[in-house]
Design a protein around this motif. Structure first.
Motif, PDB file in Angstrom:
ATOM      1  N   GLY A 114      -0.141   3.320   1.728  1.00  0.00           N
ATOM      2  CA  GLY A 114      -0.254   3.265   3.184  1.00  0.00           C
ATOM      3  C   GLY A 114       0.474   4.410   3.873  1.00  0.00           C
ATOM      4  N   LYS A 140      -1.066   1.212  13.712  1.00  0.00           N
ATOM      5  CA  LYS A 140      -0.986  -0.189  13.263  1.00  0.00           C
ATOM      6  C   LYS A 140      -1.399  -1.143  14.374  1.00  0.00           C
ATOM      7  CE  LYS A 140       2.621   0.784   9.864  1.00  0.00           C
ATOM      8  NZ  LYS A 140       4.061   0.648   9.512  1.00  0.00           N
ATOM      9  N   ILE A 143      -5.268  -0.907  14.854  1.00  0.00           N
ATOM     10  CA  ILE A 143      -5.939  -1.579  13.734  1.00  0.00           C
ATOM     11  C   ILE A 143      -5.838  -3.091  13.894  1.00  0.00           C
ATOM     12  CG2 ILE A 143      -5.797  -2.006  11.245  1.00  0.00           C
ATOM     13  CD1 ILE A 143      -4.905   0.964  10.966  1.00  0.00           C
ATOM     14  N   HIS A 144      -4.654  -3.572  14.241  1.00  0.00           N
ATOM     15  CA  HIS A 144      -4.457  -5.025  14.429  1.00  0.00           C
ATOM     16  C   HIS A 144      -5.369  -5.568  15.529  1.00  0.00           C
ATOM     17  CE1 HIS A 144      -2.572  -8.861  15.368  1.00  0.00           C
ATOM     18  NE2 HIS A 144      -2.376  -8.438  16.606  1.00  0.00           N
ATOM     19  N   LYS A 147      -9.049  -5.655  14.530  1.00  0.00           N
ATOM     20  CA  LYS A 147      -9.334  -6.782  13.632  1.00  0.00           C
ATOM     21  C   LYS A 147      -9.397  -8.095  14.410  1.00  0.00           C
ATOM     22  CE  LYS A 147      -7.375  -4.926   9.378  1.00  0.00           C
ATOM     23  NZ  LYS A 147      -6.283  -5.042   8.410  1.00  0.00           N
ATOM     24  N   GLU A 217      -7.158   2.169   7.160  1.00  0.00           N
ATOM     25  CA  GLU A 217      -7.215   0.906   6.413  1.00  0.00           C
ATOM     26  C   GLU A 217      -8.237   0.940   5.278  1.00  0.00           C
ATOM     27  OE1 GLU A 217      -5.354  -2.646   5.821  1.00  0.00           O
ATOM     28  OE2 GLU A 217      -5.044  -1.542   7.678  1.00  0.00           O
ATOM     29  N   THR A 221      -7.340   0.426   1.220  1.00  0.00           N
ATOM     30  CA  THR A 221      -8.036  -0.565   0.394  1.00  0.00           C
ATOM     31  C   THR A 221      -8.734   0.101  -0.784  1.00  0.00           C
ATOM     32  OG1 THR A 221      -8.374  -2.030   2.283  1.00  0.00           O
ATOM     33  CG2 THR A 221      -9.829  -2.341   0.392  1.00  0.00           C
ATOM     34  N   ASP A 357      -7.465  -9.491   0.703  1.00  0.00           N
ATOM     35  CA  ASP A 357      -8.070 -10.374   1.704  1.00  0.00           C
ATOM     36  C   ASP A 357      -9.492  -9.891   1.969  1.00  0.00           C
ATOM     37  OD1 ASP A 357      -8.832 -11.872   3.855  1.00  0.00           O
ATOM     38  OD2 ASP A 357      -7.122 -11.376   5.123  1.00  0.00           O
ATOM     39  N   LYS A 363     -12.023  -5.244   4.226  1.00  0.00           N
ATOM     40  CA  LYS A 363     -11.088  -5.888   3.311  1.00  0.00           C
ATOM     41  C   LYS A 363      -9.690  -5.321   3.531  1.00  0.00           C
ATOM     42  CE  LYS A 363     -14.974  -6.032   0.161  1.00  0.00           C
ATOM     43  NZ  LYS A 363     -15.567  -5.460  -1.057  1.00  0.00           N
ATOM     44  N   GLU A 364      -8.694  -6.118   3.180  1.00  0.00           N
ATOM     45  CA  GLU A 364      -7.313  -5.712   3.429  1.00  0.00           C
ATOM     46  C   GLU A 364      -6.447  -6.076   2.229  1.00  0.00           C
ATOM     47  OE1 GLU A 364      -3.753  -6.419   6.726  1.00  0.00           O
ATOM     48  OE2 GLU A 364      -5.738  -7.336   6.985  1.00  0.00           O
ATOM     49  N   ARG A 366      -3.152  -7.148   0.711  1.00  0.00           N
ATOM     50  CA  ARG A 366      -1.925  -7.828   1.132  1.00  0.00           C
ATOM     51  C   ARG A 366      -0.749  -7.477   0.231  1.00  0.00           C
ATOM     52  NH1 ARG A 366      -2.877  -9.603   6.252  1.00  0.00           N
ATOM     53  NH2 ARG A 366      -4.687 -10.972   6.382  1.00  0.00           N
TER      54      ARG A 366
END
Length: 545
Positions: A114, A140, A143-144, A147, A217, A221, A357, A363-364, A366
C-alpha cells in the motif's frame, strides 16, 4: 441463453461470454454506469471559496461529463509505456526504502504494498515528496467515501462531510500549485493542456482524485493476490528470485485469473436485443471479468505469463474505456514484486492467512501476514528441499484445532500425507521405548493433524462417516489437479477429484491407507457472492430432489 445469466437476487443480467461482452461494451444502446444517471450537481463547479459536496465531487469526474473524449485523448499521452518507464528507477528506490523499513513481521499489504503503490503513484503525478503524507490521507478518504457510495450509503456523516471539505480545500490548493509550478511530468503537462479559463482548476483536482481512487486500491489488491500465488508455489518463487521468470508477466496472468474488480457494469439506455434477448431501459449488465478472461483460455501457471493480447483481457477494461493507468499499474506492480522477492533477509508470506474481502465489486485486501528471515508456512508441493520448519524447535506450536489418527503403518501414512497431500513433519516425539509415539503434520498454520502408530493391529476401514476437511485457499483448480495426480501415483490409498461443488469449492477427497478420509478444499470462484452461492446450492438441491 448461453453466455448470459439472470441474477434474480440482484436484478441484473450477468454476461459470461467474450462474444457477448464485446457487444455489451460497444453497442450504442448500452452506456457506462456513470452515464446512466447524473445527479443534480452534474456539471456544476464550486464557486470561489466553495468546496464540492461528496456527490458533487464524483459528478466532476471526467468520465461523467461531456468532456470525456478530450480528457481521454490528452491523458493517454501521459500514461504510455514510454512515458511511465522513465520513473522505473525511482520507483525501485521507493520500493527498496519501504522494504528496508519493514518490521520483523506484519501485514505486507499495509506495511509495504500500500505505501509503495501510493508513493509511486504520487511520483507519477508529480506531487512534491513533502506533500505525500497529506495527499495519502486525501486518497484514503476519497477511496472510503467512494466505496460507501457503491454500498448504497450516499449520505456521509457530519464528521465525514467536515473531513471531506478540509480534504477538498487541500486538494484544490495542491492542484493550483502543481499547475503553476515547475513540475515536469507527463501528467502535469497533460493536465495543463486540459485547463480551460472558464472552468478553473477544479476539473483537474477532481481528475487527480479520480486517478487516486481508481488506481491505488486495485493495484494493492492485484499485487497482494500475486504475492499469494507466488508464495504458494516454490518453483514460481525460485524462478522469480533467480531472474528466470518475469514478475510483470506473472502478475498479469494472476490478475487475468483473479482481477481486482469483479464486474464491469453497463446500463441499457434504449430498448434493444443486441445480446439475443429483449433488453429494457434501465437493465443492469454485469460483465463477469474473471469468467470472460478464462473463457478465452483456461488458467495456467503464472510463471508462464499471460498468453493473451492485452486487448483480449478485460482486467484493465476494453476499447474506449480501457484503463488509462494500465501501463503504469503493470510497471508499479512488477517493480513491487521484483524488489520483494529479491529482498534480504528473505520475506515469507502465509497465503492461507490472507484475508480478501470480495463483497464489493472492488475487492479489498484486509490482511496479508509476513515474517522476515524464516519460512512462515510451506505450500503444497512435492519438491520440498529438506525438512520445512514452521516454528522454532523449542516452541510449542499453536494448534487451536487438530485431529489424531491412529495408523497401522506409519511409513505408508507419512508417504501419503507428505509426498501426496503436501503436509510436512512439524515435530515428532518418541515414547519411553524409543519408538515414535506421535508425528505432528502441518500443511499451513492451523492446518494440523497428529499421526500415532498403532500398538495393536487395527480393524479397518477406519473413520467411517467422518471426513476431515482442510481449507487451502492458496490453491487453484490446476494445483489441486496436481495434488490428485501425485496421490494417484502412490501404491496405497484412493483419491477422488478435483471436484467442483455447488457451494463454490474445488475439493480433492483422499482416503488414506487405513480408510481415513481427508478433504482439501479451495475456493472455486473468488468473485462469487454469498447470495449467488445460496442460489447455486438451492438449485443443486432442487435438481437432486
Amino acid at each position: 441463453m448461453e453466455g448470459i445469466r439472470w441474477d434474480s437476487s440482484r436484478e441484473r443480467l450477468t454476461v459470461l461470454s467474450p462474444e457477448l461482452a464485446e457487444i455489451a461494451l460497444k453497442d450504442p444502446h448500452i452506456v457506462t454506469g456513470v452515464s446512466h444517471g447524473r445527479g443534480q450537481d452534474a456539471g456544476r463547479l464550486p464557486r470561489e471559496g466553495e468546496t464540492p459536496t461528496v456527490a458533487g465531487f464524483f459528478e466532476m469526474w471526467y468520465t461523467v461529463g461531456d468532456d470525456y473524449a478530450r480528457f481521454n485523448s490528452e491523458l493517454r499521452k501521459a500514461f504510455t509505456t514510454r512515458a511511465v518507464e522513465r520513473f522505473a528507477e525511482d520507483m525501485a528506490a521507493l520500493a527498496d526504502s519501504r522494504l528496508a523499513a519493514l518490521p520483523g513481521e506484519g501485514d505486507l499489504a499495509a506495511d509495504y504494498l500500500g505505501p509503495y503503490i501510493m508513493d509511486s503513484t504520487f511520483l507519477l503525478l508529480g506531487v512534491p515528496e513533502e506533500e505525500w503524507p497529506r495527499i495519502a490521507k486525501v486518497s484514503k478518504l476519497v477511496i472510503h467515501l467512494f466505496k460507501q457510495q457503491l454500498r448504497g450509503y450516499t449520505e456521509p456523516s457530519e464528521k465525514e462531510r467536515s473531513a471531506f471539505a478540509i480534504a477538498m480545500t487541500y486538494l484544490k490548493a495542491l492542484t493550483d500549485e502543481l499547475l503553476a509550478g515547475p513540475a515536469d511530468t507527463p501528467f502535469v503537462r497533460a493536465a495543463g493542456n486540459l485547463v480551460r479559463e472558464e472552468d478553473g482548476n477544479w476539473p483537474i483536482a477532481a481528475l487527480i482524485g479520480q486517478l487516486l481512487m481508481a488506481g491505488i486500491e486495485p493495484m494493492i489488491t492485484g499485487a497482494s493476490v500475486t504475492c499469494l500465488r507466488i508464495w504458494s508455489d516454490p518453483d514460481l518463487l525460485a524462478g522469480l528470485r533467480s531472474g528466470d521468470l518475469d514478475p510483470g508477466e506473472a502478475a498479469e496472468e494472476v490478475m487475468r485469473q483473479q482481477p481486482p474488480f469483479g464486474n464491469i457494469f453497463r446500463f441499457v439506455a434504449e430498448p434493444c436485443d443486441c445480446l439475443g434477448v429483449p433488453l429494457s431501459p434501465g437493465t443492469v449488465l454485469a460483465i463477469d471479468i474473471a469468467a470472460i478472461n478464462q473463457e478465452r483460455l483456461p488458467p495456467r501457471s503464472p510463471g508462464q505469463g499471460c498468453p493473451l493480447r492485452s486487448s483480449d483481457v478485460l482486467t484493465f477494461g476494453k476499447g474506449l474505456h480501457y484503463c488509462l493507468g494500465a501501463n503504469s499499474a503493470r510497471l508499479q506492480i512488477s517493480i513491487a514484486i521484483r524488489r520483494l522477492v529479491a529482498a534480504g533477509p528473505a520475506i515469507a508470506v502465509d497465503p492461507d492467512r490472507m484475508v480478501l474481502d470480495t463483497m464489493n465489486n472492488l475487492k479489498e485486501v484486509r490482511s496479508l501476514p509476513f515474517v522476515k528471515g524464516q519460512p512462515m508456512s510451506h505450500p503444497n508441493h512435492p519438491s520440498h528441499q529438506g525438512q520445512p520448519t514452521g516454528v522454532d524447535p523449542d516452541e510449542i506450536p499453536d494448534m487451536p484445532n487438530f485431529a489424531i489418527l491412529v495408523v497401522s503403518d506409519l511409513s505408508k501414512s507419512l508417504e501419503w500425507y507428505v509426498d501426496g497431500l503436501g503436509f510436512w513433519v512439524e515435530k515428532q516425539l518418541e515414547g519411553p521405548d524409543g519408538q515414535l509415539a506421535v508425528v505432528h503434520l502441518r500443511r499451513a498454520q492451523y492446518r494440523d493433524m497428529l499421526l500415532r502408530p498403532a500398538r495393536e493391529p487395527l480393524e479397518g476401514p477406519l473413520g467411517q462417516g467422518v471426513r476431515l476437511s482442510f481449507t487451502v485457499n492458496a490453491e487453484t483448480e490446476a494445483s489441486m489437479r496436481e495434488i490428485a495426480e501425485r496421490l494417484e501415483k502412490l501404491p496405497q490409498g484412493t483419491v477422488k477429484g478435483p471436484m467442483t461443488t455447488p457451494w463454490n469449492t474445488v475439493d480433492v477427497e483422499a482416503t488414506d491407507p487405513d480408510g481415513y478420509v481427508v478433504v482439501l478444499t479451495t475456493v472455486a470462484d473468488r468473485a462469487r457472492t454469498w447470495t449467488e452461492l445460496k442460489d447455486s446450492v438451492r438449485a443443486s438441491d432442487g435438481a437432486g430432489a
